[in-house]
Design a protein around this motif. Structure first.
Motif, mmCIF file in Angstrom:
data_model
loop_
_atom_site.group_PDB
_atom_site.id
_atom_site.type_symbol
_atom_site.label_atom_id
_atom_site.label_comp_id
_atom_site.label_asym_id
_atom_site.label_seq_id
_atom_site.Cartn_x
_atom_site.Cartn_y
_atom_site.Cartn_z
ATOM 1 N N UNK A 208 -7.077 20.424 -7.869
ATOM 2 C CA UNK A 208 -6.790 21.685 -8.560
ATOM 3 C C UNK A 208 -5.355 22.147 -8.328
ATOM 4 N N UNK A 209 -4.763 21.753 -7.205
ATOM 5 C CA UNK A 209 -3.347 22.049 -7.002
ATOM 6 C C UNK A 209 -2.509 21.287 -8.023
ATOM 7 N N UNK A 210 -2.894 20.038 -8.306
ATOM 8 C CA UNK A 210 -2.182 19.252 -9.318
ATOM 9 C C UNK A 210 -2.257 19.918 -10.682
ATOM 10 N N UNK A 211 -3.440 20.392 -11.035
ATOM 11 C CA UNK A 211 -3.605 21.054 -12.335
ATOM 12 C C UNK A 211 -2.765 22.322 -12.405
ATOM 13 N N UNK A 212 -2.756 23.090 -11.308
ATOM 14 C CA UNK A 212 -1.960 24.325 -11.300
ATOM 15 C C UNK A 212 -0.473 24.004 -11.397
ATOM 16 N N UNK B 165 6.614 17.001 -11.011
ATOM 17 C CA UNK B 165 6.714 16.044 -9.903
ATOM 18 C C UNK B 165 5.788 16.460 -8.763
ATOM 19 N N UNK B 166 5.720 17.766 -8.491
ATOM 20 C CA UNK B 166 4.795 18.273 -7.469
ATOM 21 C C UNK B 166 3.351 18.000 -7.886
ATOM 22 N N UNK B 167 3.076 18.131 -9.179
ATOM 23 C CA UNK B 167 1.732 17.868 -9.678
ATOM 24 C C UNK B 167 1.355 16.405 -9.448
ATOM 25 N N UNK C 5 2.533 14.446 -7.133
ATOM 26 C CA UNK C 5 2.324 14.269 -5.691
ATOM 27 C C UNK C 5 0.911 14.672 -5.284
ATOM 28 N N UNK C 6 0.445 15.771 -5.841
ATOM 29 C CA UNK C 6 -0.899 16.255 -5.507
ATOM 30 C C UNK C 6 -1.987 15.341 -6.072
ATOM 31 N N UNK C 7 -1.776 14.840 -7.279
ATOM 32 C CA UNK C 7 -2.816 13.990 -7.861
ATOM 33 C C UNK C 7 -2.884 12.642 -7.121
ATOM 34 N N UNK C 8 -1.772 12.194 -6.563
ATOM 35 C CA UNK C 8 -1.799 10.983 -5.749
ATOM 36 C C UNK C 8 -2.655 11.188 -4.496
ATOM 37 N N UNK C 9 -2.516 12.364 -3.884
ATOM 38 C CA UNK C 9 -3.352 12.679 -2.721
ATOM 39 C C UNK C 9 -4.827 12.715 -3.128
ATOM 40 N N UNK C 10 -5.103 13.308 -4.285
ATOM 41 C CA UNK C 10 -6.489 13.415 -4.755
ATOM 42 C C UNK C 10 -7.072 12.035 -5.049
ATOM 43 N N UNK C 11 -6.280 11.148 -5.633
ATOM 44 C CA UNK C 11 -6.750 9.785 -5.923
ATOM 45 C C UNK C 11 -7.114 9.067 -4.635
ATOM 46 N N UNK C 12 -6.246 9.172 -3.635
ATOM 47 C CA UNK C 12 -6.529 8.519 -2.357
ATOM 48 C C UNK C 12 -7.834 9.040 -1.758
ATOM 49 N N UNK C 13 -8.028 10.351 -1.786
ATOM 50 C CA UNK C 13 -9.239 10.941 -1.214
ATOM 51 C C UNK C 13 -10.487 10.561 -2.016
#
Length: 267
Positions: free
Chosen positions: A203-207, A215-217, A219-227
């Motif tokens: 949801x941080x990526x979407x925001x 670019x920040x989005x 970064x967040x979606x990469x973290x979400x993919x890993x999790x």
């Protein structure tokens, strides 16, 4: 469900089933299973009272928690299901019930602690419900609550970000308030197998995409993919893949390489 069947059920096993239904976001199943848990615990409680009134020894039915816990948990999960289904009034009613758990005239120390724990959960969940329902006037109060209770931060900020995109709220100031905590979330996500962290980053990526920080989005979606991969949740991964594609053109070369490396690990 018939009494003899309820007596054969184990509350802790029903809790596991309930948690699985929540994990798969099968809200109708959550409602059904929460009702079974409630009925099971009620049946056990009534049997214990009957045996006690007759001077009989208590029947053996081991549980990991006091029975009161399962009663409260069934109401909490039922309230969550109603919330996710948009049945706000019914969710409010459930929260009201486990905010003031009623069980018996006297409680032992463990049961008193259960009552206090659910009172705290009810406060946190009531804020989340109202924020999801669009009550922007409660944001400052909710932020104050999260600041005092950092253990609620991940879930709380996720709720706020989800509502922000839905209702068009700019919450950069709120995110800045928790910037130190957020900086630790990425580190924590490497040591905690917790899907709350997945939902936060997703949801941080979407925001971040919504406000234009692409670019920040990424970064967040990469973290979400890993999790999503570490949690073994294909449904989560598919959501992330869709989000990644909408951000692909904004990704740096380094981020693209990290994405490809993640895909290789998943294969």
């Amino acid at each position: 469900m018939q009494t003899f069947i309820l007596k054969s059920l184990k509350p802790d096993i029903i809790v596991e089933m309930l948690n699985m239904a929540v994990g798969f976001e099968n809200w109708s199943k959550v409602l059904e299973t929460a009702d079974i848990l409630y009925q099971c615990v009620k049946c056990i409680h009534e049997e214990r009272r009957e045996r006690q009134s007759k001077g009989w020894s208590a029947s053996y039915n081991h549980t990991e928690h006091p029975l009161l816990y399962y009663y409260g948990y069934s109401l909490e999960m039922k309230g969550l299901a109603f919330q996710k289904l948009g049945r706000v009034e019914e969710a409010r009613a459930c929260i009201g019930r486990y905010a003031e758990l009623k069980w018996m005239d006297t409680l032992n120390e463990a049961e008193e602690q259960v009552v206090q724990d659910f009172k705290h959960k009810a406060r946190a969940n009531r804020y989340a419900l109202e924020i999801e329902a669009g009550q922007a006037e409660l944001l400052e109060e909710y932020v104050g609550f999260l600041y005092k209770h950092p253990e609620e931060c991940v879930k709380g900020l996720t709720t706020i970000m989800e509502a922000a995109v839905r209702y068009g709220w700019r919450i950069d100031r709120i995110l800045h308030t928790f910037s130190e905590q957020a900086a630790g979330f990425a580190i924590e996500s490497y040591s905690s197998n917790n899907d709350d962290m997945y939902h936060y980053f997703y949801h941080r990526a979407i925001y971040e995409q919504w406000v234009g920080r692409l670019v920040d989005a990424v970064e967040c979606i990469l973290q979400a993919i890993r999790l999503a991969h570490e949690l073994g949740m294909d449904r989560y991964f598919k959501r992330c893949a869709v989000q990644w594609e909408s951000l692909r053109e904004a990704a740096t070369k380094e981020q693209i390489e990290r994405y490809r490396a993640l895909l290789k690990r998943i294969e």
